[in-house]
Design a protein around this motif. Structure first.
Motif, PDB file in Angstrom:
ATOM      1  N   VAL A   1      -6.745  13.350 -10.370  1.00  0.00           N
ATOM      2  CA  VAL A   1      -6.109  14.646 -10.101  1.00  0.00           C
ATOM      3  C   VAL A   1      -4.921  14.769 -11.045  1.00  0.00           C
ATOM      4  N   GLU A   2      -4.906  15.846 -11.835  1.00  0.00           N
ATOM      5  CA  GLU A   2      -3.851  15.959 -12.854  1.00  0.00           C
ATOM      6  C   GLU A   2      -2.811  17.030 -12.545  1.00  0.00           C
ATOM      7  N   ASN A   3      -3.068  17.826 -11.498  1.00  0.00           N
ATOM      8  CA  ASN A   3      -2.089  18.862 -11.160  1.00  0.00           C
ATOM      9  C   ASN A   3      -0.967  18.228 -10.322  1.00  0.00           C
ATOM     10  N   ALA A   4       0.239  18.232 -10.890  1.00  0.00           N
ATOM     11  CA  ALA A   4       1.365  17.515 -10.261  1.00  0.00           C
ATOM     12  C   ALA A   4       1.673  18.013  -8.850  1.00  0.00           C
ATOM     13  N   ASN A   5       1.550  19.320  -8.625  1.00  0.00           N
ATOM     14  CA  ASN A   5       1.849  19.867  -7.292  1.00  0.00           C
ATOM     15  C   ASN A   5       0.829  19.401  -6.248  1.00  0.00           C
ATOM     16  N   VAL A   6      -0.442  19.366  -6.645  1.00  0.00           N
ATOM     17  CA  VAL A   6      -1.485  18.901  -5.722  1.00  0.00           C
ATOM     18  C   VAL A   6      -1.288  17.413  -5.428  1.00  0.00           C
ATOM     19  N   VAL A   7      -0.955  16.647  -6.466  1.00  0.00           N
ATOM     20  CA  VAL A   7      -0.703  15.201  -6.291  1.00  0.00           C
ATOM     21  C   VAL A   7       0.445  14.986  -5.302  1.00  0.00           C
ATOM     22  N   GLU A   8       1.512  15.738  -5.496  1.00  0.00           N
ATOM     23  CA  GLU A   8       2.691  15.629  -4.629  1.00  0.00           C
ATOM     24  C   GLU A   8       2.339  15.959  -3.170  1.00  0.00           C
ATOM     25  N   ALA A   9       1.511  16.993  -2.993  1.00  0.00           N
ATOM     26  CA  ALA A   9       1.133  17.404  -1.632  1.00  0.00           C
ATOM     27  C   ALA A   9       0.261  16.342  -0.958  1.00  0.00           C
ATOM     28  N   ILE A  10      -0.614  15.679  -1.729  1.00  0.00           N
ATOM     29  CA  ILE A  10      -1.437  14.593  -1.157  1.00  0.00           C
ATOM     30  C   ILE A  10      -0.521  13.446  -0.720  1.00  0.00           C
ATOM     31  N   LYS A  11       0.448  13.123  -1.572  1.00  0.00           N
ATOM     32  CA  LYS A  11       1.416  12.065  -1.210  1.00  0.00           C
ATOM     33  C   LYS A  11       2.134  12.424   0.084  1.00  0.00           C
TER      34      LYS A  11
ATOM     35  N   GLU B   1       5.017   2.352  -8.345  1.00  0.00           N
ATOM     36  CA  GLU B   1       3.597   2.589  -8.114  1.00  0.00           C
ATOM     37  C   GLU B   1       3.313   2.643  -6.618  1.00  0.00           C
ATOM     38  N   LYS B   2       2.422   3.550  -6.233  1.00  0.00           N
ATOM     39  CA  LYS B   2       2.057   3.678  -4.807  1.00  0.00           C
ATOM     40  C   LYS B   2       0.538   3.673  -4.700  1.00  0.00           C
ATOM     41  N   PHE B   3       0.032   3.043  -3.657  1.00  0.00           N
ATOM     42  CA  PHE B   3      -1.418   2.930  -3.486  1.00  0.00           C
ATOM     43  C   PHE B   3      -1.715   3.068  -1.998  1.00  0.00           C
ATOM     44  N   ILE B   4      -2.572   4.016  -1.652  1.00  0.00           N
ATOM     45  CA  ILE B   4      -2.901   4.244  -0.241  1.00  0.00           C
ATOM     46  C   ILE B   4      -4.386   3.947  -0.043  1.00  0.00           C
ATOM     47  N   ARG B   5      -4.691   3.062   0.890  1.00  0.00           N
ATOM     48  CA  ARG B   5      -6.082   2.667   1.116  1.00  0.00           C
ATOM     49  C   ARG B   5      -6.510   3.096   2.517  1.00  0.00           C
TER      50      ARG B   5
ATOM     51  N   ASN C   1       4.467   6.076 -13.639  1.00  0.00           N
ATOM     52  CA  ASN C   1       4.941   6.753 -14.856  1.00  0.00           C
ATOM     53  C   ASN C   1       4.217   8.060 -15.151  1.00  0.00           C
ATOM     54  N   SER C   2       3.399   8.556 -14.201  1.00  0.00           N
ATOM     55  CA  SER C   2       2.766   9.854 -14.456  1.00  0.00           C
ATOM     56  C   SER C   2       2.549  10.573 -13.139  1.00  0.00           C
ATOM     57  N   ALA C   3       2.436  11.891 -13.226  1.00  0.00           N
ATOM     58  CA  ALA C   3       2.312  12.690 -11.994  1.00  0.00           C
ATOM     59  C   ALA C   3       0.842  12.910 -11.652  1.00  0.00           C
ATOM     60  N   THR C   4       0.025  11.868 -11.852  1.00  0.00           N
ATOM     61  CA  THR C   4      -1.407  11.995 -11.547  1.00  0.00           C
ATOM     62  C   THR C   4      -1.748  11.139 -10.326  1.00  0.00           C
ATOM     63  N   ALA C   5      -2.958  11.328  -9.844  1.00  0.00           N
ATOM     64  CA  ALA C   5      -3.466  10.463  -8.772  1.00  0.00           C
ATOM     65  C   ALA C   5      -4.907  10.133  -9.097  1.00  0.00           C
ATOM     66  N   GLU C   6      -5.253   8.850  -8.984  1.00  0.00           N
ATOM     67  CA  GLU C   6      -6.655   8.477  -9.141  1.00  0.00           C
ATOM     68  C   GLU C   6      -7.232   8.241  -7.751  1.00  0.00           C
ATOM     69  N   ILE C   7      -8.338   8.933  -7.467  1.00  0.00           N
ATOM     70  CA  ILE C   7      -9.013   8.734  -6.178  1.00  0.00           C
ATOM     71  C   ILE C   7     -10.239   7.858  -6.445  1.00  0.00           C
ATOM     72  N   VAL C   8     -10.373   6.796  -5.666  1.00  0.00           N
ATOM     73  CA  VAL C   8     -11.544   5.922  -5.807  1.00  0.00           C
ATOM     74  C   VAL C   8     -12.244   5.833  -4.463  1.00  0.00           C
ATOM     75  N   VAL C   9     -13.542   6.111  -4.471  1.00  0.00           N
ATOM     76  CA  VAL C   9     -14.328   6.037  -3.237  1.00  0.00           C
ATOM     77  C   VAL C   9     -15.308   4.874  -3.344  1.00  0.00           C
TER      78      VAL C   9
ATOM     79  N   VAL D   1     -14.434   3.161   1.967  1.00  0.00           N
ATOM     80  CA  VAL D   1     -13.022   3.121   1.550  1.00  0.00           C
ATOM     81  C   VAL D   1     -12.694   4.306   0.638  1.00  0.00           C
ATOM     82  N   ILE D   2     -11.571   4.957   0.935  1.00  0.00           N
ATOM     83  CA  ILE D   2     -11.033   6.009   0.053  1.00  0.00           C
ATOM     84  C   ILE D   2      -9.645   5.522  -0.366  1.00  0.00           C
ATOM     85  N   ALA D   3      -9.437   5.399  -1.668  1.00  0.00           N
ATOM     86  CA  ALA D   3      -8.129   4.910  -2.130  1.00  0.00           C
ATOM     87  C   ALA D   3      -7.477   5.940  -3.044  1.00  0.00           C
ATOM     88  N   TYR D   4      -6.166   6.052  -2.906  1.00  0.00           N
ATOM     89  CA  TYR D   4      -5.374   6.936  -3.777  1.00  0.00           C
ATOM     90  C   TYR D   4      -4.384   6.063  -4.531  1.00  0.00           C
TER      91      TYR D   4
END
Length: 209
Positions: free
Chosen positions: A171-181, A84-88, A151-159, A143-146
């Motif tokens: 975000v459910e598009n795996a390529n967009v999620v990967e690019a944000i990472k 799991e990864k979390f960016i704040r 276990n899934s190729a999604t990202a939850e953004i919380v503001v 705060v913007i958190a990712y």
């Protein structure tokens, strides 16, 4: 038991947080630039990961912080590690959501286009992310958190904005999620060199234990 705190450019970050699992603050930094000879800081960044991530990076054992910092293969391994990864992000210089949206759009589109992965689905997914940020206004300390589950190729953004309920978007598009990472954790091409340097320093130490 009180969680220790780490100061990142005068902004406090807890050294541990719990999402679905306990995560540790393993890297931090800021985004900044010189504008007309003035040093402007935009936001601070804290990167939280499962401590077990070290087990997935053993091939880099014995490397110095400097070697890791310049090694994009190391950051590719970090990105693909099944943890799991979390960016704040905490805002230092206030910014309109639309401006932050443009930053994301450029970063994600350019990365995907370079890899030949920017198709109609990615464009639509990215538009929805930009729409999510569009109407918001980020004052100092917003705060913007990712959150990237293991276990899934999604990202939850919380503001989190002062005086308002948190707003969320998945975000459910795996390529967009990967690019944000990659925008935040992609080694030499990432947006914050101080964060990459901090992660390299932490892992150099952790991998020498």
């Amino acid at each position: 038991m009180a969680t220790e705190e780490v100061l990142v450019d005068e902004i406090t970050y807890p050294s541990k947080i719990t999402t679905t699992k306990p995560l540790s603050l393993l890297g931090h930094g800021i985004t900044d630039m010189e504008i007309h000879f003035i040093h402007v800081k935009f936001y601070s960044i804290g990167v939280y990961l499962e401590p077990e991530v070290v087990g997935h990076l053993q091939q880099f054992k014995g490397k110095s912080a400097k070697e890791l910092e310049e090694n994009d293969e190391f950051f590719a391994a970090l990105l693909s590690a099944p943890v799991e990864k979390f960016i704040r992000l905490v805002v230092i210089k206030e910014i309109k959501g639309a401006q932050y949206g443009v930053q994301i759009e450029t970063a994600v589109r350019d990365r995907l286009a370079a890899e030949d992965k920017y198709e109609e689905e990615e464009e639509e997914a990215l538009e929805k992310v930009i729409e999510f940020f569009q109407s918001k206004y980020f004052k100092k300390h917003s705060v913007i958190a990712y959150h990237f589950p293991s276990n899934s190729a999604t990202a939850e953004i919380v503001v989190s904005l002062e005086g308002k309920e948190d707003s969320k978007y998945v975000v459910e598009n795996a390529n967009v999620v990967e690019a944000i990472k990659k925008w935040y954790l992609g080694g030499t091409s990432a947006v914050s060199s101080s964060t990459i340097s901090s992660l390299a320093s932490t892992f150099s130490q952790e991998l020498s234990n």
